[in-house]
Design a protein around this motif. Structure first.
Motif, PDB file in Angstrom:
ATOM      1  N   LEU A  41       0.823  -1.203   0.000  1.00 23.87           N
ATOM      2  CA  LEU A  41       0.000   0.000   0.000  1.00 23.87           C
ATOM      3  C   LEU A  41       0.859   1.255   0.000  1.00 23.87           C
ATOM      4  O   LEU A  41       1.878   1.342   0.697  1.00 23.87           O
ATOM      5  N   ALA A  42       0.425   2.242  -0.788  1.00 26.51           N
ATOM      6  CA  ALA A  42       1.092   3.541  -0.902  1.00 26.51           C
ATOM      7  C   ALA A  42       2.535   3.431  -1.383  1.00 26.51           C
ATOM      8  O   ALA A  42       3.279   4.404  -1.328  1.00 26.51           O
ATOM      9  N   VAL A 100      -0.449  -4.533   3.677  1.00 24.48           N
ATOM     10  CA  VAL A 100      -1.346  -5.256   2.772  1.00 24.48           C
ATOM     11  C   VAL A 100      -2.755  -4.743   3.006  1.00 24.48           C
ATOM     12  O   VAL A 100      -3.189  -4.588   4.157  1.00 24.48           O
ATOM     13  N   GLY A 101      -3.475  -4.470   1.922  1.00 20.08           N
ATOM     14  CA  GLY A 101      -4.807  -3.893   2.042  1.00 20.08           C
ATOM     15  C   GLY A 101      -5.910  -4.854   1.663  1.00 20.08           C
ATOM     16  O   GLY A 101      -5.735  -5.734   0.813  1.00 20.08           O
ATOM     17  N   TRP A 150       2.078   1.901  10.649  1.00 17.68           N
ATOM     18  CA  TRP A 150       1.684   2.592   9.430  1.00 17.68           C
ATOM     19  C   TRP A 150       0.198   2.376   9.160  1.00 17.68           C
ATOM     20  O   TRP A 150      -0.357   1.325   9.508  1.00 17.68           O
ATOM     21  N   HIS A 151      -0.426   3.363   8.533  1.00 14.00           N
ATOM     22  CA  HIS A 151      -1.868   3.311   8.279  1.00 14.00           C
ATOM     23  C   HIS A 151      -2.145   3.729   6.834  1.00 14.00           C
ATOM     24  O   HIS A 151      -1.380   4.494   6.227  1.00 14.00           O
ATOM     25  N   ALA A 282       5.954  17.593   3.651  1.00 14.96           N
ATOM     26  CA  ALA A 282       5.353  17.200   2.381  1.00 14.96           C
ATOM     27  C   ALA A 282       5.915  15.850   1.954  1.00 14.96           C
ATOM     28  O   ALA A 282       7.124  15.623   2.032  1.00 14.96           O
ATOM     29  N   TYR A 283       5.020  14.963   1.507  1.00 17.39           N
ATOM     30  CA  TYR A 283       5.447  13.628   1.100  1.00 17.39           C
ATOM     31  C   TYR A 283       4.486  13.100   0.039  1.00 17.39           C
ATOM     32  O   TYR A 283       3.291  13.351   0.118  1.00 17.39           O
ATOM     33  N   PRO A 284       4.979  12.344  -0.958  1.00 18.21           N
ATOM     34  CA  PRO A 284       4.077  11.800  -1.987  1.00 18.21           C
ATOM     35  C   PRO A 284       3.064  10.824  -1.392  1.00 18.21           C
ATOM     36  O   PRO A 284       3.377  10.059  -0.473  1.00 18.21           O
ATOM     37  N   VAL A 285       1.863  10.861  -1.931  1.00 19.10           N
ATOM     38  CA  VAL A 285       0.792   9.947  -1.539  1.00 19.10           C
ATOM     39  C   VAL A 285       0.369   9.164  -2.774  1.00 19.10           C
ATOM     40  O   VAL A 285      -0.167   9.732  -3.725  1.00 19.10           O
ATOM     41  N   VAL A 286       0.652   7.870  -2.785  1.00 22.34           N
ATOM     42  CA  VAL A 286       0.276   7.007  -3.900  1.00 22.34           C
ATOM     43  C   VAL A 286      -0.994   6.262  -3.513  1.00 22.34           C
ATOM     44  O   VAL A 286      -1.011   5.501  -2.547  1.00 22.34           O
ATOM     45  N   ILE A 287      -2.063   6.513  -4.242  1.00 23.63           N
ATOM     46  CA  ILE A 287      -3.338   5.837  -4.023  1.00 23.63           C
ATOM     47  C   ILE A 287      -3.522   4.819  -5.149  1.00 23.63           C
ATOM     48  O   ILE A 287      -3.290   5.115  -6.308  1.00 23.63           O
ATOM     49  N   GLY A 288      -3.984   3.658  -4.807  1.00 21.15           N
ATOM     50  CA  GLY A 288      -4.191   2.643  -5.834  1.00 21.15           C
ATOM     51  C   GLY A 288      -3.038   1.668  -5.894  1.00 21.15           C
ATOM     52  O   GLY A 288      -2.358   1.407  -4.912  1.00 21.15           O
TER      53      GLY A 288
END
Length: 300
Positions: A41-42, A100-101, A150-151, A282-288
Motif C-alpha cells: 500500500l502507498a 497489505v490492504g 503505518w496506516h 510534504a510527502y508523496p501519496v500514492v493511491i491505488g
C-alpha cells in the motif's frame, strides 16, 4: 506509420465483430460486488523494510559534536533485524513487512455500447484499508524503545470502457477495459522512538555517542501521528474473466490497476517529530496500485 494505424484499427474492429457474434443474444446490465487484496500500500514497502527515513539532524558524538552522519526519523526493518542478529537478541525486533490492504468493491456494469453487444461500460466504488503489515517494534533487553505503525485508507471511483469476448456457449467471457478514476486517500505513521529512555537504560552504550543506536533521534519522538492525504483524477485499467454459475449470477476474477498519486502535507504532533523532519512535512501519496479481486455479478 499510417499503415500500422490502419492495421490496428482493422484488428480492433475484427475483435469487436468477433465479440458481437459470439456474445449473448442481447445486452445485459449487472450489479456487482467484490472482495480483493492489494499489496505494498502507498508503495511504502521499501521505506518500511529497507530504506527508513533520515532525520534532518546530525548524529552526535559522546562529546556532542556532529559526526557527519544523520539521525533516523524512521527505522527500517532490515536495520532492526541486523541489530537483533548482531547482538544475539539483546536488541529485539518485531517486523511485519509492507502494508497489505483489503478491498471492497461495488458497481454497475452495462453491456451493449454503440450498438455492439461486446462493448461495456462500468462504474465502481472501491474502499481499501490496511489489514496486515506496517507494524514494527524493537526492544533492548525487554525494554520497548521503538514502536512504529503505518496506516492507509483510500476511496476510488473508477470508470471503464471495455470489450468482452464470450465463448460459444455465451456463459463465459474474458474482458479488458480502461478509463479514469477519482481518488481520495491518505497514509500515515504513528509511534514512539524513546531516545531518552535508551540513554537512561544504558548510558554511553546506547543512543548518541554510543556503540549501538547512535542514530536514534534526539530529542526522542513521542506519540507521533502524522498523516498525508491527496485527491484528484487518475488512470485505470483491468483484465478479468467471468462465468455464469446461476440463472442470472456470474462469478468473476480480475486484476485492476489504478494509477493515482498526489503530494500530501502533514503536520507533526511531537517536538521530536518536528525536530527530525519539520513542523509541516510534504510527502508523496500514492493511491491505488494493483488489486486482485474475486466477486459476483447479478443481472438486473
Amino acid at each position: 506509420m499510417l499503415k500500422s494505424l490502419r492495421f490496428g484499427m482493422m484488428g480492433f474492429l475484427l475483435l469487436c465483430l468477433a465479440g458481437s457474434l459470439s456474445a449473448q443474444s442481447g445486452p445485459r446490465s449487472y450489479f456487482m460486488i467484490g472482495l480483493g487484496a492489494q499489496f505494498d500500500l502507498a508503495q511504502l514497502g521499501g521505506t518500511i523494510t529497507k530504506d527508513g527515513l533520515d532525520s534532518r539532524n546530525p548524529q552526535l558524538s559522546s562529546t556532542g559534536q556532529p559526526t557527519g552522519s544523520l539521525q533516523k526519523a524512521i527505522y527500517s526493518e532490515n536495520t532492526l533485524i541486523s541489530l537483533k542478529r548482531t547482538t544475539g537478541g539483546a536488541v529485539g525486533a518485531k517486523t511485519n513487512g509492507a502494508m497489505v490492504g483489503g478491498n471492497v468493491n461495488v458497481g454497475y456494469e452495462k453491456e451493449g455500447i454503440f450498438g455492439i453487444n461486446s462493448l461495456f461500460w462500468r462504474i465502481n466504488v472501491n474502499y481499501t484499508t490496511k489489514i496486515a503489515g506496517g507494524d514494527t517494534s524493537s526492544t533492548v533487553m525487554g525494554y520497548k524503545w521503538l514502536d512504529q505503525e503505518w496506516h492507509y485508507t483510500a476511496w476510488t471511483v473508477p470508470t471503464y470502457l471495455g470489450i468482452k469476448l464470450y465463448n460459444a456457449a455465451n456463459d463465459t467471457a474474458v474482458y479488458v477495459g480502461a478509463g479514469v478514476n477519482y481518488f481520495q486517500g491518505w497514509w500515515g505513521v504513528s509511534g514512539t522512538i524513546n531516545n531518552p529512555g535508551l540513554q537512561t537504560f544504558a548510558p554511553g552504550l546506547l543512543g548518541p555517542g554510543g556503540s549501538l543506536l547512535s542514530d536514534a533521534p534526539n530529542p526522542g519522538i513521542h506519540k507521533e501521528n502524522v498523516r498525508f492525504g491527496a485527491s484528484g483524477i487518475g488512470l485505470n485499467w483491468l483484465v478479468g474473466a467471468q462465468t455464469k454459475i446461476t440463472d442470472k449470477g456470474h462469478l468473476f476474477f480480475e486484476l485492476e490497476t489504478i494509477l493515482s498519486a498526489g503530494m500530501g502535507v502533514g503536520g507533526v504532533q511531537s517536538i521530536g517529530g518536528a525536530s527530525a523532519l519539520a513542523p509541516w512535512v510534504a510527502y508523496p501519496v500514492v493511491i491505488g496500485g494493483q488489486t486482485y479481486r474475486v466477486g459476483y455479478k447479478i443481472e438486473i
